[in-house]
Design a protein around this motif. Structure first.
Motif, PDB file in Angstrom:
ATOM      1  N   VAL A 272       0.973  -1.257   0.079  1.00  0.00           N
ATOM      2  CA  VAL A 272       0.156   0.060   0.004  1.00  0.00           C
ATOM      3  C   VAL A 272       0.917   1.238   0.114  1.00  0.00           C
ATOM      4  CG1 VAL A 272      -1.628   1.285   1.285  1.00  0.00           C
ATOM      5  CG2 VAL A 272      -1.721  -1.252   1.096  1.00  0.00           C
ATOM      6  N   MET A 273       0.713   2.283  -0.784  1.00  0.00           N
ATOM      7  CA  MET A 273       1.314   3.454  -0.894  1.00  0.00           C
ATOM      8  C   MET A 273       0.540   4.514  -0.265  1.00  0.00           C
ATOM      9  SD  MET A 273       4.237   2.860  -2.127  1.00  0.00           S
ATOM     10  CE  MET A 273       4.918   4.494  -2.669  1.00  0.00           C
ATOM     11  N   LEU A 274       0.946   5.096   0.783  1.00  0.00           N
ATOM     12  CA  LEU A 274       0.267   6.302   1.371  1.00  0.00           C
ATOM     13  C   LEU A 274       0.813   7.571   0.591  1.00  0.00           C
ATOM     14  CD1 LEU A 274      -1.464   7.300   3.547  1.00  0.00           C
ATOM     15  CD2 LEU A 274       0.377   7.291   5.357  1.00  0.00           C
ATOM     16  N   THR A 275       0.047   8.385   0.017  1.00  0.00           N
ATOM     17  CA  THR A 275       0.405   9.549  -0.485  1.00  0.00           C
ATOM     18  C   THR A 275       0.157  10.773   0.429  1.00  0.00           C
ATOM     19  OG1 THR A 275      -1.206   9.740  -1.879  1.00  0.00           O
ATOM     20  CG2 THR A 275       0.618   8.782  -2.893  1.00  0.00           C
ATOM     21  N   ILE A 276       1.079  11.696   0.509  1.00  0.00           N
ATOM     22  CA  ILE A 276       0.623  12.930   1.365  1.00  0.00           C
ATOM     23  C   ILE A 276       1.031  14.116   0.320  1.00  0.00           C
ATOM     24  CG2 ILE A 276       1.241  14.370   3.469  1.00  0.00           C
ATOM     25  CD1 ILE A 276       2.253  11.533   4.722  1.00  0.00           C
ATOM     26  N   LYS A 277       0.069  14.938   0.287  1.00  0.00           N
ATOM     27  CA  LYS A 277       0.123  16.180  -0.502  1.00  0.00           C
ATOM     28  C   LYS A 277      -0.317  17.420   0.253  1.00  0.00           C
ATOM     29  CE  LYS A 277      -0.164  14.146  -4.827  1.00  0.00           C
ATOM     30  NZ  LYS A 277      -1.255  13.984  -6.063  1.00  0.00           N
ATOM     31  N   THR A 278       0.334  18.527   0.310  1.00  0.00           N
ATOM     32  CA  THR A 278      -0.230  19.701   0.938  1.00  0.00           C
ATOM     33  C   THR A 278      -1.027  20.512   0.072  1.00  0.00           C
ATOM     34  OG1 THR A 278       1.813  20.977   0.437  1.00  0.00           O
ATOM     35  CG2 THR A 278       1.813  19.951   2.381  1.00  0.00           C
ATOM     36  N   GLN A 279      -1.906  21.076   0.726  1.00  0.00           N
ATOM     37  CA  GLN A 279      -3.053  22.128  -0.042  1.00  0.00           C
ATOM     38  C   GLN A 279      -3.283  23.077   1.007  1.00  0.00           C
ATOM     39  OE1 GLN A 279      -6.994  20.009  -0.805  1.00  0.00           O
ATOM     40  NE2 GLN A 279      -6.045  19.901  -2.936  1.00  0.00           N
ATOM     41  N   GLY A 280      -2.669  24.371   0.696  1.00  0.00           N
ATOM     42  CA  GLY A 280      -2.768  25.435   1.626  1.00  0.00           C
ATOM     43  C   GLY A 280      -2.216  24.996   2.917  1.00  0.00           C
ATOM     44  N   ASN A 281      -2.998  25.209   3.974  1.00  0.00           N
ATOM     45  CA  ASN A 281      -2.757  24.774   5.205  1.00  0.00           C
ATOM     46  C   ASN A 281      -3.342  23.197   5.849  1.00  0.00           C
ATOM     47  OD1 ASN A 281      -5.233  25.562   5.485  1.00  0.00           O
ATOM     48  ND2 ASN A 281      -4.963  26.319   7.506  1.00  0.00           N
ATOM     49  N   LYS A 282      -3.684  22.611   4.665  1.00  0.00           N
ATOM     50  CA  LYS A 282      -4.027  21.258   5.028  1.00  0.00           C
ATOM     51  C   LYS A 282      -3.313  20.133   4.460  1.00  0.00           C
ATOM     52  CE  LYS A 282      -8.716  22.770   5.303  1.00  0.00           C
ATOM     53  NZ  LYS A 282      -9.099  22.687   6.559  1.00  0.00           N
ATOM     54  N   ILE A 283      -3.252  18.815   4.927  1.00  0.00           N
ATOM     55  CA  ILE A 283      -2.451  17.706   4.274  1.00  0.00           C
ATOM     56  C   ILE A 283      -3.806  16.895   3.557  1.00  0.00           C
ATOM     57  CG2 ILE A 283      -0.419  17.888   5.604  1.00  0.00           C
ATOM     58  CD1 ILE A 283      -1.461  15.659   7.184  1.00  0.00           C
ATOM     59  N   VAL A 284      -3.323  16.284   2.644  1.00  0.00           N
ATOM     60  CA  VAL A 284      -4.321  15.371   1.949  1.00  0.00           C
ATOM     61  C   VAL A 284      -3.689  14.059   1.957  1.00  0.00           C
ATOM     62  CG1 VAL A 284      -5.861  14.967   0.085  1.00  0.00           C
ATOM     63  CG2 VAL A 284      -5.518  17.253   0.631  1.00  0.00           C
ATOM     64  N   LEU A 285      -4.200  12.813   2.504  1.00  0.00           N
ATOM     65  CA  LEU A 285      -3.387  11.648   2.485  1.00  0.00           C
ATOM     66  C   LEU A 285      -4.528  10.873   1.802  1.00  0.00           C
ATOM     67  CD1 LEU A 285      -3.123  12.878   5.679  1.00  0.00           C
ATOM     68  CD2 LEU A 285      -1.739  10.789   5.638  1.00  0.00           C
ATOM     69  N   SER A 286      -3.954   9.928   0.916  1.00  0.00           N
ATOM     70  CA  SER A 286      -4.517   9.003  -0.188  1.00  0.00           C
ATOM     71  C   SER A 286      -3.931   7.489   0.064  1.00  0.00           C
ATOM     72  CB  SER A 286      -4.568   9.571  -1.445  1.00  0.00           C
ATOM     73  OG  SER A 286      -5.121  10.751  -1.622  1.00  0.00           O
ATOM     74  N   TRP A 287      -4.683   6.577  -0.123  1.00  0.00           N
ATOM     75  CA  TRP A 287      -4.372   5.179  -0.054  1.00  0.00           C
ATOM     76  C   TRP A 287      -5.195   4.406  -0.750  1.00  0.00           C
ATOM     77  CZ3 TRP A 287      -6.414   7.947   3.823  1.00  0.00           C
ATOM     78  CH2 TRP A 287      -7.404   7.627   4.652  1.00  0.00           C
ATOM     79  N   PRO A 288      -5.031   3.175  -1.328  1.00  0.00           N
ATOM     80  CA  PRO A 288      -5.881   2.579  -2.092  1.00  0.00           C
ATOM     81  C   PRO A 288      -6.879   1.546  -1.183  1.00  0.00           C
ATOM     82  CG  PRO A 288      -3.850   1.588  -2.380  1.00  0.00           C
ATOM     83  CD  PRO A 288      -3.773   2.848  -1.603  1.00  0.00           C
TER      84      PRO A 288
END
Length: 65
Positions: free
Chosen positions: A9-25
């Motif tokens: 499983v790949m956990l991806t983390i991106k920033t969006q302004g003052n928030k983080i967005v985590l995605s996983w399948p």
């Protein structure tokens, strides 16, 4: 053995302004306050999961079993 490593499983983390967005399948998102701490399930967390960046450190992982 190859199938085991292909199913990681790949956990991806991106920033969006003052928030983080985590995605996983698939799997259950967990968090802890220390990298070696006790990881607990984040109730109701679905991918993508958005969280506001704060001054406190939070570590994430995905539990698959």
């Amino acid at each position: 053995i190859q199938a085991h490593f292909l199913n990681q499983v790949m956990l991806t983390i991106k920033t969006q302004g003052n928030k983080i967005v985590l995605s996983w399948p698939f799997g259950t998102l967990q968090s802890a306050t220390g990298v070696h701490g006790t990881y607990l399930n984040i109730a109701g967390a679905t991918s993508p999961y958005t969280n506001t960046i704060s001054g406190n450190s939070v570590f994430y992982r995905v539990k698959t079993q």
